[in-house]
Design an enzyme around this catalytic site. Sequence first.
Site, mmCIF file in Angstrom:
data_model
loop_
_atom_site.group_PDB
_atom_site.id
_atom_site.type_symbol
_atom_site.label_atom_id
_atom_site.label_comp_id
_atom_site.label_asym_id
_atom_site.label_seq_id
_atom_site.Cartn_x
_atom_site.Cartn_y
_atom_site.Cartn_z
ATOM 1 N N HIS A 37 0.815 -1.224 0.000
ATOM 2 C CA HIS A 37 0.000 0.000 0.000
ATOM 3 C C HIS A 37 0.846 1.271 0.000
ATOM 4 O O HIS A 37 0.414 2.312 0.490
ATOM 5 C CB HIS A 37 -0.971 0.008 1.181
ATOM 6 C CG HIS A 37 -2.109 -0.947 1.008
ATOM 7 N ND1 HIS A 37 -3.271 -0.619 0.354
ATOM 8 C CD2 HIS A 37 -2.240 -2.248 1.378
ATOM 9 C CE1 HIS A 37 -4.083 -1.663 0.342
ATOM 10 N NE2 HIS A 37 -3.477 -2.665 0.943
ATOM 11 N N GLY A 127 -4.140 -11.573 -5.680
ATOM 12 C CA GLY A 127 -3.094 -10.637 -5.305
ATOM 13 C C GLY A 127 -1.726 -10.942 -5.875
ATOM 14 O O GLY A 127 -0.717 -10.410 -5.394
ATOM 15 N N GLU A 164 -4.903 -0.542 -18.113
ATOM 16 C CA GLU A 164 -5.498 -0.830 -16.805
ATOM 17 C C GLU A 164 -6.383 0.331 -16.340
ATOM 18 O O GLU A 164 -7.481 0.132 -15.832
ATOM 19 C CB GLU A 164 -4.376 -1.077 -15.791
ATOM 20 C CG GLU A 164 -4.829 -1.704 -14.495
ATOM 21 C CD GLU A 164 -4.943 -3.211 -14.556
ATOM 22 O OE1 GLU A 164 -5.563 -3.771 -13.635
ATOM 23 O OE2 GLU A 164 -4.443 -3.823 -15.493
ATOM 24 N N ASP A 176 2.115 -2.711 -10.723
ATOM 25 C CA ASP A 176 2.302 -4.166 -10.766
ATOM 26 C C ASP A 176 3.075 -4.603 -11.998
ATOM 27 O O ASP A 176 3.734 -5.643 -11.995
ATOM 28 C CB ASP A 176 0.951 -4.877 -10.751
ATOM 29 C CG ASP A 176 0.248 -4.785 -9.409
ATOM 30 O OD1 ASP A 176 0.879 -4.306 -8.441
ATOM 31 O OD2 ASP A 176 -0.927 -5.189 -9.315
#
Length: 389
Positions: A37, A127, A164, A176
């Site tokens: 995060h 994830g 994305e 990512d």
Amino acid sequence: MISVQELKERFYREYPECKGDVLCFFSPGKVNLVGEHLDYNRGCLFPIAISLGIYGVLSYRDDNIIRLKSVNETNEVIIDLNKEINFDENDGWGNYPKGIIYYILKDRHSLRGCDILFISTLPSEVGLSSSAALEVLTAYMMLYSENGETLDRFYLAGLCQEVERDFIKANWGHHDHIPIILGRKNNGIVLNCSTQAYKYVPLDFKNYSLIIINSNKKRDLAHIGHKERQIQCNSAFKTMNSYKNVENLWEADLDDIYRIMKEDTVISRARHVIWENRRVLRAVELFEKGDIEEFGRLMIESHKSLRDDFEVSTEELDLLVDESIKTDGCIGARMTGVGFGGCIIALVDREKVENFKNRVAKVYTEKTKLVPEFYVSEIEDGVKLLLEA
């Protein structure tokens, strides 16, 4: 990993009418060793590319049709390069490669018709960045005939992030793609999300294996929870900036946070961001010194912060972490990814992996009625062409 020969055989079974040569590619998934995060807080991440991933097998056609199949999905997606490409909910997984193809064409690259088979060893929506791996793989395959190994990997990253954000309309995971594109075998990447600077860090897990454990707890509230935490962190940053000018939340002093912020929740979110960024920098120091045991303790600290201060863990993830670190041979464990379900990672003595898996699975299933999945992962290269052994 799946051999090139096996990939070719599976391709010809799916496309029996195809008689031409094929090219085989691999795109890895990714996990953060620490640094959760921190992307939208413009902090530092510490990801690795993993040996679970998505394979792509491609054969060129003599027309402008692209056919997409996946052994992991039931629907086939067909794209006519002469027609407009739009997002279609009915295409499901196929929207990720469709978005890539749309933006490549928008950037005025010429594409050839082809048949593609995707084969994934990467569980989705847990994830491990399966959608990012699929986007990167598609882009790399589509542009390979034009660029080969000289393809600009930073262009690839920007392209995938654009898809994305604007085609898929996802509000997370925009970094990512970086380790999936730039990954290097047996190296981690320290990525500064504020400056986009990065460096490779050689990783030696010594006699420990990296174990990824899928809780099989669905991330039903992940999008909502992620958005809430973005708002809370932005609030903390604005409050901090009204008192003292800082470039990013992670640069704030904790004493100032306690002094000027009134909401306990916002204080907790800021505390996680500040300490998690410090943990990334500390992790680099520990790997440079070869202190893997201390890094294991750092993983546990990170999980506690994600559980208590950022509140993105779940009972299932906590149980997996707790039982992992109770089990002989495990020196550290933490949740990975956005949270609210999904996976944890653990470092486990190689000689004790089987006992570890058996004990953790038994306790977890008894208490949750869920069956966990275990993956022993290596640190892989980024997206690449696969050659015959």
